[in-house]
Scaffold this motif. Structure first.
Motif: not given
Ligand code: ATP
Ligand SMILES: Nc1ccn([C@@H]2O[C@H](COP(=O)(O)O)[C@@H](O)[C@H]2O)c(=O)n1
Ligand code: MG
Length: 215
Positions: A30-36, A140, A144, A148, A159, A187, A189
């Motif tokens: 969760p928050g690792s940047g998948k959506g970004t 992160r 955010r 949510r 989570r 790292k 983005i």
């Protein structure tokens, strides 16, 4: 029904009804940047982004009979029963004109994985795995600010536990099949996307080029 040429036979071309699709699973904590990063991949490589979490949140908003159950599960950081999430993914794939999908945040556990393969027949082209420390992911998520219900420290801890206990074994499964592309997601983005570009560019000609010969 078409069949793949010799040049494309190792690409994940699978049946979903009559539809052939190429799927990349995007996994990570969760928050690792998948959506970004999915947004970047969509822009550069023509995939459609399907976030399982977003589909579940949309289902709550739609007033569906499953809405309350989904909302409660998300608040607790729990994994929604596979049949619900798979139905949403299946519908989203079938309703979309594209044939290349990033499936983000799914499969989240072994049940998700096995049920999806059984129901759709889809095997992922590969798994893009975002590797990031809990400390960084927590920072992160708490920053955010998207309203949510699960971005609070109590749910975040739950989570993380679900991720380690249920989701990492799925990554290990795909690792044993040689299908995992691991990214250092700690790292900044733009640097993470540079690493992702190497993966998608080297596979682009193969992944993007589905040659179907009418029989
Ligand atoms: N590489 C990065 N460095 C710093 N911040 C980042 C990075 N990638 C994403 N972020 C930020 O971290 C937050 C979480 O990112 P994002 O929503 O993409 O994560 P996610 O993996 O989709 O999370 P979830 O599983 O909760 O949906 C966002 O505010 C985003 O702007
Ligand atoms: N396969 C999935 C994906 C998500 N959920 C639930 O949604 C929450 C948020 O997911 P994100 O990917 O947007 O972080 C997640 O914590 C689960 O409660 C799910 O059940 N199954
Ligand atoms: Mg996300």
């Amino acid at each position: 029904m078409g069949s793949a040429t010799e040049a494309t036979k190792d690409i994940s071309e699978n049946l979903l009804g009559d539809k052939k699709v190429t799927v990349v699973f995007v996994l990570g904590g969760p928050g690792s940047g998948k959506g970004t990063q999915c947004a970047n991949i969509v822009e550069h490589y023509g995939f459609t982004h399907l976030s399982a979490g977003d589909l579940l949140r949309a289902e709550i908003k739609s007033g569906s009979e499953n809405g309350t159950m989904i909302q409660n599960m998300i608040k607790e950081g729990k994994i929604v029963p596979s049949e619900v999430t798979i139905k949403l993914l299946q519908t989203a794939i079938l309703e979309n004109g594209n044939d290349k999908f990033l499936i983000d945040g799914f499969p989240r556990n072994e049940e998700n994985r096995a049920a999806f393969e059984r129901v759709t027949g889809i095997v992922p082209e590969f798994v893009l795995f975002f590797d990031c420390s809990e400390e960084e992911m927590e920072r992160r998520l708490l920053g955010r600010n998207q309203g949510r219900v699960d971005d609070n420290i109590e749910t975040i801890k739950k989570r993380f536990k679900v991720f380690v206990e249920s989701s990492l074994p799925v990554v290990e499964h795909y690792e044993s099949l040689g299908k995992v592309k691991r990214i250092d997601a700690a790292k900044p983005i733009p640097e993470v996307f540079e690493d992702i570009k190497v993966i998608f560019s080297s596979l682009a000609s193969k992944v993007m080029k589905l040659v179907i010969i009418s029989s």
